[in-house]
Design a protein around this motif. Structure first.
Motif, mmCIF file in Angstrom:
data_model
loop_
_atom_site.group_PDB
_atom_site.id
_atom_site.type_symbol
_atom_site.label_atom_id
_atom_site.label_comp_id
_atom_site.label_asym_id
_atom_site.label_seq_id
_atom_site.Cartn_x
_atom_site.Cartn_y
_atom_site.Cartn_z
ATOM 1 N N GLY A 116 -1.864 -0.640 1.556
ATOM 2 C CA GLY A 116 -2.227 -0.082 0.254
ATOM 3 C C GLY A 116 -2.064 -1.038 -0.908
ATOM 4 O O GLY A 116 -1.983 -0.626 -2.063
ATOM 5 N N GLY A 134 -6.133 -5.269 3.081
ATOM 6 C CA GLY A 134 -7.297 -5.030 3.945
ATOM 7 C C GLY A 134 -8.460 -4.504 3.121
ATOM 8 O O GLY A 134 -9.371 -5.241 2.746
ATOM 9 N N ALA A 135 -8.408 -3.227 2.794
ATOM 10 C CA ALA A 135 -9.513 -2.587 2.053
ATOM 11 C C ALA A 135 -9.742 -3.260 0.700
ATOM 12 O O ALA A 135 -10.893 -3.432 0.270
ATOM 13 C CB ALA A 135 -9.207 -1.108 1.862
HETATM 14 C C1 DX5 Z 1 -1.996 -0.415 8.807
HETATM 15 C C2 DX5 Z 1 -2.072 -1.925 8.994
HETATM 16 C C3 DX5 Z 1 -2.291 -2.622 7.683
HETATM 17 C C4 DX5 Z 1 -3.607 -2.214 7.012
HETATM 18 C C5 DX5 Z 1 -3.631 -2.756 5.607
HETATM 19 O O1 DX5 Z 1 -1.527 0.161 9.993
HETATM 20 O O2 DX5 Z 1 -0.882 -2.437 9.540
HETATM 21 O O3 DX5 Z 1 -2.283 -4.039 7.884
HETATM 22 O O4 DX5 Z 1 -4.689 -2.750 7.742
HETATM 23 O O5 DX5 Z 1 -4.843 -2.345 5.067
HETATM 24 P P1 DX5 Z 1 -4.916 -1.824 3.581
HETATM 25 O O6 DX5 Z 1 -4.602 -3.050 2.740
HETATM 26 O O7 DX5 Z 1 -6.342 -1.383 3.455
HETATM 27 O O8 DX5 Z 1 -3.908 -0.744 3.439
#
Ligand code: DX5
Ligand code: ZN
Length: 215
Positions: free
Chosen positions: A176, A196-197
């Protein structure tokens, strides 16, 4: 030094190699690879074969996050696939001290990750043996989830613990992270931030990664 580790979980899986090349060009420091087994977490992603294929696309460190039960079964495979950091979950490792030693015997950097509800005290006995401590700021399994603000205090406590007892350990935060909260998380003591996102959901990776580095 703020390390930005884009998580390919949110990348276009039909073009993973190109996506890695794109984020490297855009200024990524590490590539965060989320491995999920559909058992430890309610999602299933990629295995060592895919990591081995991706290894030839970049020289960036592969920050491999094993969200799998009984990770001992796969350390050899992910080490051979070209991982640089191999991180296991304390909740999934029955003999954590032995697992960490094994990862290091394979010449890889050893990381341990804590789910939001897992207290820091669980890793205190092995903190000095680690290369990386990964604090989850979402419940693992999916990208694009909302950051859990109560985890800031845990990041601050982890920073204090590392500074007092194991200053060589890198503190990574995962889940997040956006340009809106990364400043607070970095100020709380994170050295490395997974996104990620925030990265793969944006239409300009370079602009986003620069913003994440400077926010
Ligand atoms: C969740 C993963 C994280 C996730 C992070 O289980 O371990 O690495 O991909 O993605 P964002 O930044 O979109 O929360
Ligand atoms: Zn992750």
């Amino acid at each position: 030094m703020r390390i930005i580790a884009p998580s390919i979980l949110s990348a276009d899986f039909s073009r993973l190699g190109e996506e890695i090349i794109a984020v490297e060009k855009a200024g990524a420091d590490w590539i965060h690879i989320d491995v999920m087994d559909g058992h430890f977490v309610p999602n299933l992603t990629i295995g060592p074969g895919v990591v081995a294929s991706l290894r030839k696309t970049t020289g960036l460190p592969f920050d491999v996050h094993l969200m799998i039960s009984d990770p001992d079964r796969y350390i050899d495979a992910f080490a051979a696939a070209g991982s640089d950091y191999i991180t296991v979950h304390v909740e999934a490792a029955t003999h954590l001290h032995r697992t960490i030693a094994y990862i290091k015997d394979k010449g890889k950097k050893a990381g341990v990750s804590l789910n939001p509800a897992t207290p820091l005290t669980q890793i205190e006995p092995v903190l000095g043996d680690l290369d990386l401590l990964l604090i989850m700021t979402v419940n693992p399994g999916f990208g694009g989830q909302k950051f859990i603000p109560s985890m800031i205090a845990k990041v601050q406590a982890a920073r204090k613990l590392i500074d007092a007892h194991a200053p060589h350990v890198l503190l990574e935060v995962d889940g997040g992270i956006t340009t809106g909260n990364i400043g607070t998380v970095a100020a709380a003591g994170a050295n490395a931030l997974v996104a990620g996102a925030a990265v793969f959901g944006s239409n300009d990776y370079g602009q986003t990664i620069t913003a994440l580095k400077n926010a």
